[in-house]
Design a protein around this motif. Sequence first.
Motif, PDB file in Angstrom:
ATOM      1  N   ILE A 152      10.865  -2.958  34.564  1.00  0.00           N
ATOM      2  CA  ILE A 152       9.733  -3.504  33.813  1.00  0.00           C
ATOM      3  C   ILE A 152       9.834  -2.996  32.385  1.00  0.00           C
ATOM      4  O   ILE A 152      10.022  -1.810  32.145  1.00  0.00           O
ATOM      5  N   TRP A 153       9.733  -3.895  31.457  1.00  0.00           N
ATOM      6  CA  TRP A 153       9.760  -3.538  30.037  1.00  0.00           C
ATOM      7  C   TRP A 153       8.331  -3.202  29.652  1.00  0.00           C
ATOM      8  O   TRP A 153       7.510  -4.080  29.431  1.00  0.00           O
ATOM      9  N   GLU A 154       8.043  -1.943  29.643  1.00  0.00           N
ATOM     10  CA  GLU A 154       6.687  -1.471  29.352  1.00  0.00           C
ATOM     11  C   GLU A 154       6.282  -1.908  27.952  1.00  0.00           C
ATOM     12  O   GLU A 154       7.051  -1.771  27.005  1.00  0.00           O
ATOM     13  N   MET A 155       5.084  -2.427  27.819  1.00  0.00           N
ATOM     14  CA  MET A 155       4.612  -2.882  26.499  1.00  0.00           C
ATOM     15  C   MET A 155       4.550  -1.741  25.501  1.00  0.00           C
ATOM     16  O   MET A 155       4.757  -1.948  24.319  1.00  0.00           O
ATOM     17  N   THR A 156       4.288  -0.527  25.959  1.00  0.00           N
ATOM     18  CA  THR A 156       4.268   0.610  25.035  1.00  0.00           C
ATOM     19  C   THR A 156       5.645   0.835  24.427  1.00  0.00           C
ATOM     20  O   THR A 156       5.757   1.199  23.271  1.00  0.00           O
ATOM     21  N   GLU A 157       6.719   0.571  25.191  1.00  0.00           N
ATOM     22  CA  GLU A 157       8.085   0.683  24.659  1.00  0.00           C
ATOM     23  C   GLU A 157       8.306  -0.380  23.585  1.00  0.00           C
ATOM     24  O   GLU A 157       8.855  -0.101  22.532  1.00  0.00           O
ATOM     25  N   TYR A 158       7.860  -1.606  23.869  1.00  0.00           N
ATOM     26  CA  TYR A 158       8.034  -2.711  22.941  1.00  0.00           C
ATOM     27  C   TYR A 158       7.293  -2.435  21.639  1.00  0.00           C
ATOM     28  O   TYR A 158       7.824  -2.602  20.557  1.00  0.00           O
ATOM     29  N   LEU A 159       6.057  -1.994  21.761  1.00  0.00           N
ATOM     30  CA  LEU A 159       5.240  -1.748  20.573  1.00  0.00           C
ATOM     31  C   LEU A 159       5.784  -0.594  19.754  1.00  0.00           C
ATOM     32  O   LEU A 159       5.701  -0.600  18.526  1.00  0.00           O
ATOM     33  N   SER A 160       6.376   0.413  20.411  1.00  0.00           N
ATOM     34  CA  SER A 160       6.910   1.558  19.658  1.00  0.00           C
ATOM     35  C   SER A 160       8.219   1.212  18.958  1.00  0.00           C
ATOM     36  O   SER A 160       8.631   1.909  18.032  1.00  0.00           O
ATOM     37  N   GLU A 161       8.890   0.121  19.362  1.00  0.00           N
ATOM     38  CA  GLU A 161      10.134  -0.315  18.719  1.00  0.00           C
ATOM     39  C   GLU A 161       9.860  -1.012  17.404  1.00  0.00           C
ATOM     40  O   GLU A 161      10.744  -1.152  16.586  1.00  0.00           O
ATOM     41  N   LYS A 162       8.654  -1.515  17.212  1.00  0.00           N
ATOM     42  CA  LYS A 162       8.338  -2.261  15.985  1.00  0.00           C
ATOM     43  C   LYS A 162       8.109  -1.349  14.827  1.00  0.00           C
ATOM     44  O   LYS A 162       7.760  -0.254  14.854  1.00  0.00           O
TER      45      LYS A 162
END
Length: 122
Positions: free
Chosen positions: A112-122
């Motif tokens: 699962i691609w955690e949304m917190t990971e996605y948001l921290s990549e931006k």
Amino acid sequence: MRYMLLIYNDEAATANAPRDKTEQVLAAYGAYTEALKKSGAWLAGDRLRPTQAAASVRMANGNTNVLDGPYADTKEQLAGFYMIEATDIDTAIEWGGRCPAASTGTVEVRPIWEMTEYLSEK
């Protein structure tokens, strides 16, 4: 890390299975679910209704298009899922291999691609 174990089976074969075979499969899933829960890996899981009960939704040019049933016509259909917690992909794959569907269909193991990971990549 959380993983999805996506269960694919031939729903026509499942629907036409003899009652004793169906009972064996349900017992195997019960034991598997209990093992996941006892290990602490189980987060969620459920069986899905047949594809005739499904609808596929797409947006095109601002319009909502609804297609009854699944989008793809395939030999195996998404029949259910488990969401588990595992330390790594190898552990998740081990759980996927223990799933009863692995012997009759396919179990896709997907992180699962955690949304917190996605948001921290931006």
